[in-house]
Scaffold this motif. Structure first.
Motif, PDB file in Angstrom:
ATOM      1  N   ALA A 153      36.798  46.737  -6.856  1.00 54.46           N
ATOM      2  CA  ALA A 153      35.557  47.516  -6.946  1.00 54.46           C
ATOM      3  C   ALA A 153      34.478  46.933  -6.038  1.00 54.46           C
ATOM      4  CB  ALA A 153      35.067  47.550  -8.385  1.00 54.46           C
ATOM      5  N   LYS A 154      34.614  45.645  -5.728  1.00 51.41           N
ATOM      6  CA  LYS A 154      33.621  44.968  -4.887  1.00 51.41           C
ATOM      7  C   LYS A 154      34.162  44.642  -3.500  1.00 51.41           C
ATOM      8  CE  LYS A 154      31.137  42.836  -8.740  1.00 51.41           C
ATOM      9  NZ  LYS A 154      30.666  41.572  -9.350  1.00 51.41           N
ATOM     10  N   ASN A 155      35.391  45.072  -3.207  1.00 51.90           N
ATOM     11  CA  ASN A 155      36.009  44.777  -1.899  1.00 51.90           C
ATOM     12  C   ASN A 155      35.951  43.282  -1.589  1.00 51.90           C
ATOM     13  OD1 ASN A 155      36.334  47.519  -1.697  1.00 51.90           O
ATOM     14  ND2 ASN A 155      35.368  47.720   0.304  1.00 51.90           N
ATOM     15  N   THR A 156      36.243  42.479  -2.593  1.00 53.80           N
ATOM     16  CA  THR A 156      36.084  41.032  -2.461  1.00 53.80           C
ATOM     17  C   THR A 156      37.332  40.308  -2.951  1.00 53.80           C
ATOM     18  OG1 THR A 156      33.689  41.251  -2.781  1.00 53.80           O
ATOM     19  CG2 THR A 156      34.628  39.060  -3.067  1.00 53.80           C
ATOM     20  N   GLN A 158      35.225  44.092   9.027  1.00 49.51           N
ATOM     21  CA  GLN A 158      34.579  42.783   8.867  1.00 49.51           C
ATOM     22  C   GLN A 158      35.061  42.108   7.599  1.00 49.51           C
ATOM     23  OE1 GLN A 158      30.268  43.326   9.103  1.00 49.51           O
ATOM     24  NE2 GLN A 158      30.339  42.624  11.223  1.00 49.51           N
ATOM     25  N   LEU A 159      35.365  40.829   7.733  1.00 53.62           N
ATOM     26  CA  LEU A 159      35.699  40.006   6.591  1.00 53.62           C
ATOM     27  C   LEU A 159      34.715  38.843   6.610  1.00 53.62           C
ATOM     28  CD1 LEU A 159      38.490  41.390   7.642  1.00 53.62           C
ATOM     29  CD2 LEU A 159      39.557  39.770   6.066  1.00 53.62           C
ATOM     30  N   GLN A 160      33.860  38.791   5.632  1.00 53.51           N
ATOM     31  CA  GLN A 160      32.791  37.793   5.596  1.00 53.51           C
ATOM     32  C   GLN A 160      33.085  36.777   4.508  1.00 53.51           C
ATOM     33  OE1 GLN A 160      30.057  37.788   7.772  1.00 53.51           O
ATOM     34  NE2 GLN A 160      29.697  35.758   6.907  1.00 53.51           N
ATOM     35  N   ALA A 161      33.507  35.592   4.933  1.00 50.43           N
ATOM     36  CA  ALA A 161      33.826  34.525   3.981  1.00 50.43           C
ATOM     37  C   ALA A 161      32.610  33.652   3.736  1.00 50.43           C
ATOM     38  CB  ALA A 161      34.979  33.682   4.505  1.00 50.43           C
ATOM     39  N   SER A 162      32.507  33.155   2.533  1.00 51.65           N
ATOM     40  CA  SER A 162      31.407  32.265   2.175  1.00 51.65           C
ATOM     41  C   SER A 162      31.851  31.376   1.016  1.00 51.65           C
ATOM     42  CB  SER A 162      30.175  33.074   1.775  1.00 51.65           C
ATOM     43  OG  SER A 162      30.456  33.870   0.629  1.00 51.65           O
ATOM     44  N   GLY A 163      30.986  30.421   0.684  1.00 52.67           N
ATOM     45  CA  GLY A 163      31.251  29.574  -0.469  1.00 52.67           C
ATOM     46  C   GLY A 163      31.716  28.175  -0.155  1.00 52.67           C
ATOM     47  N   SER A 183      34.491  33.137  -1.430  1.00 53.85           N
ATOM     48  CA  SER A 183      34.468  34.595  -1.534  1.00 53.85           C
ATOM     49  C   SER A 183      34.655  35.190  -0.154  1.00 53.85           C
ATOM     50  CB  SER A 183      33.136  35.079  -2.110  1.00 53.85           C
ATOM     51  OG  SER A 183      32.897  34.557  -3.397  1.00 53.85           O
ATOM     52  N   CYS A 184      35.195  36.380  -0.133  1.00 58.86           N
ATOM     53  CA  CYS A 184      35.361  37.088   1.135  1.00 58.86           C
ATOM     54  C   CYS A 184      35.118  38.571   0.863  1.00 58.86           C
ATOM     55  CB  CYS A 184      36.748  36.860   1.695  1.00 58.86           C
ATOM     56  SG  CYS A 184      37.116  37.793   3.202  1.00 58.86           S
TER      57      CYS A 184
END
Length: 121
Positions: free
Chosen positions: A74-77, A2-7, A20-21
């Motif tokens: 570290a945050k997979n982002t 899963q890749l969850q984009a936002s912002g 952010s993703c």
């Protein structure tokens, strides 16, 4: 995977956004990450890519100086900071993961759902 984009959002020209993703389901540090945008009716357009360790990046020439890609392993982002937004930046922005560090859209294997950026003039 899963890749969850936002912002994304509606902003006035000249404003800024940070997209952010968050990635899950794969070994994040093993993948180059990219941002690709698309306007309805037009081809997808590469925007930026960042290497696995984050030490190297590629940014589309036409947006250099305004777009910055970064990642926090570290945050997979992965992030895309956009400054001085212009109406022509209006698009859906997708984050994507590639086994390679690449500006080629066809190299991206996993894709997020996209986040809409709309810039008013």
């Amino acid at each position: 995977v899963q890749l969850q984009a936002s912002g994304g959002g509606l902003v006035e020209a000249g404003g800024s956004l940070r997209l952010s993703c968050v990635v899950s389901g794969l070994r994040f540090i093993a993948y180059g990450m990219g941002w690709i945008r698309q306007v309805p009716g037009k081809e997808r357009e590469f925007v930026a890519a960042i290497s696995r360790g984050g030490n190297n990046s590629i940014v589309k020439d036409s947006v250099k100086g305004r777009f910055t890609i970064s990642r926090d392993n570290a945050k997979n982002t992965v992030y895309l900071e956009i400054l001085n937004l212009k109406p022509e930046d209006t698009a859906t922005y997708y984050c994507a993961a590639s086994p390679a560090y690449s500006p080629r859209i066809r190299d991206y294997k996993y894709w997020g759902q996209g986040t809409q950026v709309t810039v008013s003039s």
